[in-house]
Motif scaffolding. Structure first.
Motif, PDB file in Angstrom:
ATOM      1  N   PRO A 284       0.685  -1.446  -0.095  1.00  0.00           N
ATOM      2  CA  PRO A 284       0.023   0.127   0.026  1.00  0.00           C
ATOM      3  C   PRO A 284       0.792   1.168  -0.064  1.00  0.00           C
ATOM      4  O   PRO A 284       2.171   1.327   0.303  1.00  0.00           O
ATOM      5  CB  PRO A 284      -0.870  -0.040   1.266  1.00  0.00           C
ATOM      6  N   ALA A 285       0.153   2.322  -0.306  1.00  0.00           N
ATOM      7  CA  ALA A 285       1.059   3.719  -0.160  1.00  0.00           C
ATOM      8  C   ALA A 285       1.370   4.065   1.085  1.00  0.00           C
ATOM      9  O   ALA A 285       0.721   3.485   2.199  1.00  0.00           O
ATOM     10  CB  ALA A 285      -0.015   4.702  -1.086  1.00  0.00           C
ATOM     11  N   PRO A 286       2.521   4.842   1.054  1.00  0.00           N
ATOM     12  CA  PRO A 286       3.043   5.218   2.380  1.00  0.00           C
ATOM     13  C   PRO A 286       2.005   5.862   3.252  1.00  0.00           C
ATOM     14  O   PRO A 286       1.169   6.743   2.906  1.00  0.00           O
ATOM     15  CB  PRO A 286       4.359   6.203   2.131  1.00  0.00           C
ATOM     16  N   ASN A 287       1.824   5.527   4.631  1.00  0.00           N
ATOM     17  CA  ASN A 287       1.037   5.778   5.463  1.00  0.00           C
ATOM     18  C   ASN A 287       1.428   7.326   6.386  1.00  0.00           C
ATOM     19  O   ASN A 287       1.947   7.023   7.585  1.00  0.00           O
ATOM     20  CB  ASN A 287       0.546   4.951   6.392  1.00  0.00           C
ATOM     21  N   GLN A 563      -2.102  16.166 -18.285  1.00  0.00           N
ATOM     22  CA  GLN A 563      -2.909  15.503 -17.451  1.00  0.00           C
ATOM     23  C   GLN A 563      -2.406  14.503 -16.764  1.00  0.00           C
ATOM     24  O   GLN A 563      -2.821  14.272 -15.306  1.00  0.00           O
ATOM     25  CB  GLN A 563      -4.134  15.060 -18.431  1.00  0.00           C
ATOM     26  N   ALA A 564      -1.799  13.584 -17.214  1.00  0.00           N
ATOM     27  CA  ALA A 564      -1.212  12.396 -16.439  1.00  0.00           C
ATOM     28  C   ALA A 564      -0.260  13.065 -15.206  1.00  0.00           C
ATOM     29  O   ALA A 564      -0.373  12.406 -13.900  1.00  0.00           O
ATOM     30  CB  ALA A 564      -0.377  11.628 -17.426  1.00  0.00           C
ATOM     31  N   ASP A 565       0.534  13.810 -15.426  1.00  0.00           N
ATOM     32  CA  ASP A 565       1.584  14.342 -14.455  1.00  0.00           C
ATOM     33  C   ASP A 565       0.538  14.995 -13.393  1.00  0.00           C
ATOM     34  O   ASP A 565       0.973  14.959 -12.157  1.00  0.00           O
ATOM     35  CB  ASP A 565       2.507  15.517 -14.873  1.00  0.00           C
ATOM     36  N   LEU A 566      -0.248  15.876 -13.593  1.00  0.00           N
ATOM     37  CA  LEU A 566      -1.020  16.651 -12.774  1.00  0.00           C
ATOM     38  C   LEU A 566      -1.808  15.433 -12.078  1.00  0.00           C
ATOM     39  O   LEU A 566      -1.981  15.718 -10.681  1.00  0.00           O
ATOM     40  CB  LEU A 566      -1.977  17.477 -13.361  1.00  0.00           C
ATOM     41  N   ALA A 567      -2.410  14.549 -12.655  1.00  0.00           N
ATOM     42  CA  ALA A 567      -3.378  13.756 -11.631  1.00  0.00           C
ATOM     43  C   ALA A 567      -2.557  12.663 -10.701  1.00  0.00           C
ATOM     44  O   ALA A 567      -2.864  12.514  -9.602  1.00  0.00           O
ATOM     45  CB  ALA A 567      -3.820  12.599 -12.742  1.00  0.00           C
ATOM     46  N   CYS A 568      -1.293  12.548 -11.082  1.00  0.00           N
ATOM     47  CA  CYS A 568      -0.389  11.736 -10.224  1.00  0.00           C
ATOM     48  C   CYS A 568      -0.128  12.321  -8.972  1.00  0.00           C
ATOM     49  O   CYS A 568       0.101  12.007  -7.892  1.00  0.00           O
ATOM     50  CB  CYS A 568       0.690  11.164 -10.978  1.00  0.00           C
ATOM     51  N   ARG A 569       0.213  13.779  -9.364  1.00  0.00           N
ATOM     52  CA  ARG A 569       0.794  14.835  -8.124  1.00  0.00           C
ATOM     53  C   ARG A 569      -0.314  14.973  -7.285  1.00  0.00           C
ATOM     54  O   ARG A 569      -0.185  14.935  -6.222  1.00  0.00           O
ATOM     55  CB  ARG A 569       1.279  16.164  -8.933  1.00  0.00           C
ATOM     56  N   ARG A 570      -1.631  15.135  -7.765  1.00  0.00           N
ATOM     57  CA  ARG A 570      -2.596  15.309  -6.837  1.00  0.00           C
ATOM     58  C   ARG A 570      -2.961  13.982  -6.153  1.00  0.00           C
ATOM     59  O   ARG A 570      -3.463  14.100  -4.797  1.00  0.00           O
ATOM     60  CB  ARG A 570      -3.843  15.529  -7.707  1.00  0.00           C
ATOM     61  N   LEU A 571      -2.847  12.806  -6.656  1.00  0.00           N
ATOM     62  CA  LEU A 571      -3.240  11.610  -5.913  1.00  0.00           C
ATOM     63  C   LEU A 571      -2.099  11.306  -4.943  1.00  0.00           C
ATOM     64  O   LEU A 571      -2.604  10.710  -4.085  1.00  0.00           O
ATOM     65  CB  LEU A 571      -3.382  10.536  -7.030  1.00  0.00           C
ATOM     66  N   GLN A 572      -0.952  11.514  -5.305  1.00  0.00           N
ATOM     67  CA  GLN A 572       0.078  11.290  -4.352  1.00  0.00           C
ATOM     68  C   GLN A 572       0.033  12.104  -3.164  1.00  0.00           C
ATOM     69  O   GLN A 572       0.646  11.949  -2.125  1.00  0.00           O
ATOM     70  CB  GLN A 572       1.471  11.283  -5.001  1.00  0.00           C
ATOM     71  N   ALA A 573      -0.452  13.508  -3.436  1.00  0.00           N
ATOM     72  CA  ALA A 573      -0.613  14.331  -2.326  1.00  0.00           C
ATOM     73  C   ALA A 573      -1.491  13.874  -1.316  1.00  0.00           C
ATOM     74  O   ALA A 573      -1.645  13.950  -0.058  1.00  0.00           O
ATOM     75  CB  ALA A 573      -1.221  15.619  -2.850  1.00  0.00           C
ATOM     76  N   ARG A 574      -2.294  12.892  -1.594  1.00  0.00           N
ATOM     77  CA  ARG A 574      -3.215  12.296  -0.864  1.00  0.00           C
ATOM     78  C   ARG A 574      -2.935  10.858  -0.451  1.00  0.00           C
ATOM     79  O   ARG A 574      -3.677   9.740   0.043  1.00  0.00           O
ATOM     80  CB  ARG A 574      -4.862  12.077  -1.451  1.00  0.00           C
ATOM     81  N   ALA A 575      -1.750  10.538  -0.657  1.00  0.00           N
ATOM     82  CA  ALA A 575      -1.126   9.325  -0.573  1.00  0.00           C
ATOM     83  C   ALA A 575      -1.605   8.038  -1.287  1.00  0.00           C
ATOM     84  O   ALA A 575      -1.643   7.080  -0.622  1.00  0.00           O
ATOM     85  CB  ALA A 575      -1.298   8.877   1.186  1.00  0.00           C
ATOM     86  N   VAL A 576      -1.876   8.288  -2.351  1.00  0.00           N
ATOM     87  CA  VAL A 576      -2.364   7.215  -3.489  1.00  0.00           C
ATOM     88  C   VAL A 576      -1.404   6.866  -4.155  1.00  0.00           C
ATOM     89  O   VAL A 576      -0.828   7.866  -4.892  1.00  0.00           O
ATOM     90  CB  VAL A 576      -3.825   7.739  -4.252  1.00  0.00           C
ATOM     91  N   GLN A 577      -1.090   5.834  -4.350  1.00  0.00           N
ATOM     92  CA  GLN A 577       0.125   5.495  -5.116  1.00  0.00           C
ATOM     93  C   GLN A 577      -0.318   5.774  -6.795  1.00  0.00           C
ATOM     94  O   GLN A 577      -1.393   5.457  -7.234  1.00  0.00           O
ATOM     95  CB  GLN A 577       0.084   3.839  -5.007  1.00  0.00           C
ATOM     96  N   CYS A 578       0.774   6.350  -7.647  1.00  0.00           N
ATOM     97  CA  CYS A 578       0.297   6.435  -8.919  1.00  0.00           C
ATOM     98  C   CYS A 578       1.715   6.894  -9.708  1.00  0.00           C
ATOM     99  O   CYS A 578       2.596   7.624  -8.911  1.00  0.00           O
ATOM    100  CB  CYS A 578      -0.504   7.922  -9.033  1.00  0.00           C
ATOM    101  N   PHE A 579       1.843   6.495 -10.696  1.00  0.00           N
ATOM    102  CA  PHE A 579       2.847   6.793 -11.618  1.00  0.00           C
ATOM    103  C   PHE A 579       2.327   6.976 -13.261  1.00  0.00           C
ATOM    104  O   PHE A 579       1.403   6.221 -13.497  1.00  0.00           O
ATOM    105  CB  PHE A 579       4.197   5.937 -11.682  1.00  0.00           C
ATOM    106  N   ALA A 580       3.172   8.075 -13.774  1.00  0.00           N
ATOM    107  CA  ALA A 580       2.487   8.396 -15.303  1.00  0.00           C
ATOM    108  C   ALA A 580       3.418   7.517 -16.141  1.00  0.00           C
ATOM    109  O   ALA A 580       4.645   6.815 -15.940  1.00  0.00           O
ATOM    110  CB  ALA A 580       3.155   9.695 -15.661  1.00  0.00           C
ATOM    111  N   MET A 581       2.648   6.937 -17.343  1.00  0.00           N
ATOM    112  CA  MET A 581       3.168   6.048 -18.131  1.00  0.00           C
ATOM    113  C   MET A 581       2.905   6.827 -19.497  1.00  0.00           C
ATOM    114  O   MET A 581       2.093   7.134 -20.026  1.00  0.00           O
ATOM    115  CB  MET A 581       2.117   4.814 -18.195  1.00  0.00           C
ATOM    116  N   GLY A 582       4.283   7.104 -20.299  1.00  0.00           N
ATOM    117  CA  GLY A 582       4.349   7.480 -21.570  1.00  0.00           C
ATOM    118  C   GLY A 582       4.238   6.683 -22.457  1.00  0.00           C
ATOM    119  O   GLY A 582       4.124   5.484 -22.501  1.00  0.00           O
ATOM    120  N   PRO A 583       4.127   7.140 -23.770  1.00  0.00           N
ATOM    121  CA  PRO A 583       4.039   6.343 -25.039  1.00  0.00           C
ATOM    122  C   PRO A 583       5.240   5.421 -25.393  1.00  0.00           C
ATOM    123  O   PRO A 583       6.333   5.952 -24.944  1.00  0.00           O
ATOM    124  CB  PRO A 583       3.638   7.363 -26.157  1.00  0.00           C
TER     125      PRO A 583
END
Length: 583
Positions: A284-287, A563-583
């Motif tokens: 799980p994401a860091p608590n 959009q991918a970078d912004l979504a990951c930053r916002r989710l990680q700010a709430r301790a949700v695991q996320c990373f962007a995937m490029g083409p």
């Protein structure tokens, strides 16, 4: 006397000899570091072998794994970029070897410091990262302790970013194994750096300190070596064969070859014991606690310095405290119908205003005739001695006849009518001269003046129409008056397609990954929950579950890179695991 002295001398010599023999027969040579080891199935976290795994020992340069983990966190949160320039502090530049050779006040990009710390195990590079992120060695040590606690490293305390021996700077084989597994799952986009044999670190080309083991053991792809006199030769390694991935840690090796040989034995043991098909359980994401999260946000650098002053970006640095449920989008069909109705009402109002405020039509025009017919009262007295005549309706205009070819002409109506000569110069007189028949307006007036008992109608439907009570006043019309004809069938409106998903083309080749789960339903639930909570950035994303490696990855696809970078930053700010995937 001589005999007594000789006896004492012999006893002393024997005592010394016994002490020497006892020291030489000790099972552990003087100065040897304590030994500890652990092997885990990286997919599930199951411990396959452990020995002194929870004993607090000196981690040496294995510490740099945590320094790099925190650096990757800072990049993911948007506080750093790989091009951010770090100013080297005098404290960092003074660290003993292994070193990159940094100078006090020198500016160097984060990407080079990461390569130097991960591959060369440079102490000055790791300290430069720690001082930049934490503000000082002590500040970064507090950040390290908070991160270790959030990751589940229960028996570790840190005093510096590089792992040099310090009072209280201790960890365990189990905790370092936990950290190694976290690097693999939490930052897969950076994990490959640990398997590089060489890399450009800005000031020089650096070689990997773990090259021997990477080349000697099949499937090995990382992670980090460490050595100090107090710690001995340490290593945290990961290897993959088939569907099985293992992570193992060794503390207290006597030498590099001995440590590598012991690691090979541990991994061989793990591959024998690990099941070939096991579900992947992503940690799980860091608590982080709320207090720690607030401190991390407060310490953020709003404008990281990058090369040539380019790329400075103000990023969101406050955690989302409340995420209301998004409003349901309206149905496209209902919206279109409402727009049509509103437009019709507006047209009706505009037409009524124009008619009310307009000037009366000129005498003798069809408009004037229509107004006169609408306002005229019906005749109450029948005309006397009217001969019976046959007055068929005039032929329909060609344009209307072509528009409704299937319409059937009505049966002729037999009625008594007195055709009064129209006044010279009027439109009625012109129509009579051209066609030999009175205009429709004249016929309508004559028809309205006749009593119902003098009408001879052959069609029962027309009788019903004639006998029906007349309206008090006919509606006004601003167009020539013709007989009713069958209207052409209205063309069916073709519904325009409603786009509910954007194409993944046109630069929408990016996506984000929220982790891997043991079941498809679990991944789908997380995707739906995340899209509802983060609709501002993911509303245009396509939820997609991909089965890979015995588990199910939860992805959002069809996003732009921003959009991918912004979504990951916002989710990680709430301790949700996320990373962007490029083409």
């Amino acid at each position: 006397m001589t005999t007594l002295l000789g006896r004492h001398a012999r006893n002393f010599v024997c005592l010394v000899a016994m002490i020497v023999v006892a020291a030489c027969s000790s099972p552990q040579p003087s100065g040897a570091a304590p030994y500890a080891a652990i092997v885990q199935d990286a997919r599930t976290g199951e411990v396959l072998h452990a020995e002194n795994a929870d004993t607090r020992l000196h981690p040496a340069s294995l510490t740099k794994m945590l320094t790099l983990y925190i650096t990757f966190e800072e990049i993911q949160r948007g506080r750093l970029t790989l091009d951010t320039l770090v100013t080297v502090t005098p404290s960092a530049a003074a660290k003993p070897p292994s070193r990159l050779g940094l100078k006090p006040g020198q500016k160097i990009a984060v990407r080079y410091l990461i390569r130097a710390a991960a591959i060369r195990s440079a102490n000055d590079a790791a300290s430069a990262l720690g001082d930049h992120i934490g503000g000082s060695e002590e500040g970064f040590a507090r950040r390290m302790d908070a991160t270790a606690k959030a990751l589940g490293m229960r028996n570790s305390t840190f005093k510096n970013a590089n792992g040099l021996t310090a009072n209280g700077h201790l960890s365990t084989a189990r905790d370092m194994n936990t950290l190694g597994r976290r690097l693999f799952y939490d930052f897969p986009q950076y994990y490959n750096i640990f398997s590089r044999r060489t890399a450009d670190a800005g000031l020089m080309q650096v070689n990997n300190t773990n090259t021997r083991f990477l080349d000697a053991y099949k499937g090995a792809d990382g992670i980090k070596t460490g050595f100090t006199n107090a710690a001995g030769f340490n290593l945290t390694a990961s290897a993959e064969r088939g569907n099985v991935r293992l992570v193992a840690t060794v503390f207290g090796g006597a030498s590099t070859p001995a440590r590598n040989a012991k690691m090979a034995q541990l991994l061989d043991l793990g591959f024998k014991r690990a099941p070939s098909n096991a579900p992947t359980q992503v940690p799980p994401a860091p608590n982080y606690s709320a207090d720690v999260e607030a401190v991390l946000m407060a310490e953020a650098d709003p404008l990281p310095e990058v090369a040539n002053g380019a790329g400075k970006t103000i990023r969101l640095q406050t955690a989302v405290a409340r995420s209301p449920r998004p409003v349901t989008r309206p149905d496209a069909g209902k919206v279109a119908a409402a727009e049509v109705a509103v437009a019709a009402i507006e047209d009706s109002i505009a037409a009524a205003l124009a008619e009310a405020m307009g000037e009366p039509p000129a005498p003798g025009t069809l408009d004037a005739q229509a107004v006169a017919m609408a306002s005229a009262a019906p005749a109450t007295e029948p005309a006397a001695s009217l001969p019976a005549v046959s007055a068929p309706p005039p032929a329909r205009p060609e344009a209307i006849a072509e528009a409704a070819p299937e319409a059937v002409a009505p049966e002729p109506v037999m009625m008594a009518a007195a055709v009064a000569a129209p006044e010279p110069g009027t439109l009625d007189a012109q129509a009579l001269a051209l066609t030999g028949e009175p205009t429709l307006d004249a016929q309508a007036e004559q028809f309205a003046a006749l009593p119902a008992d003098e009408l001879l109608v052959t069609d029962p439907m027309q009788v019903a129409a004639v006998m029906a009570p007349a309206e008090p006043a006919a509606p006004k019309r601003n167009a020539p008056i013709f007989d009713r004809v069958a209207e052409a069938p209205a063309a069916q409106a073709v519904e325009e397609p409603v786009v509910i998903r954007l194409s993944t083309s046109s630069a929408r080749h990016w996506g984000i990954n929220l982790g891997q789960f043991s079941s498809r339903s679990e991944a789908e639930r997380l995707l739906l929950k995340t899209q509802l909570a983060e609709s501002a950035t993911l509303n245009e994303g396509l939820r997609k579950v991909v089965q890979r490696g015995g588990g199910f990855e939860a992805n959002f696809m069809g996003l732009t890179q921003d959009q991918a970078d912004l979504a990951c930053r916002r989710l990680q700010a709430r301790a949700v695991q996320c990373f962007a995937m490029g083409p």
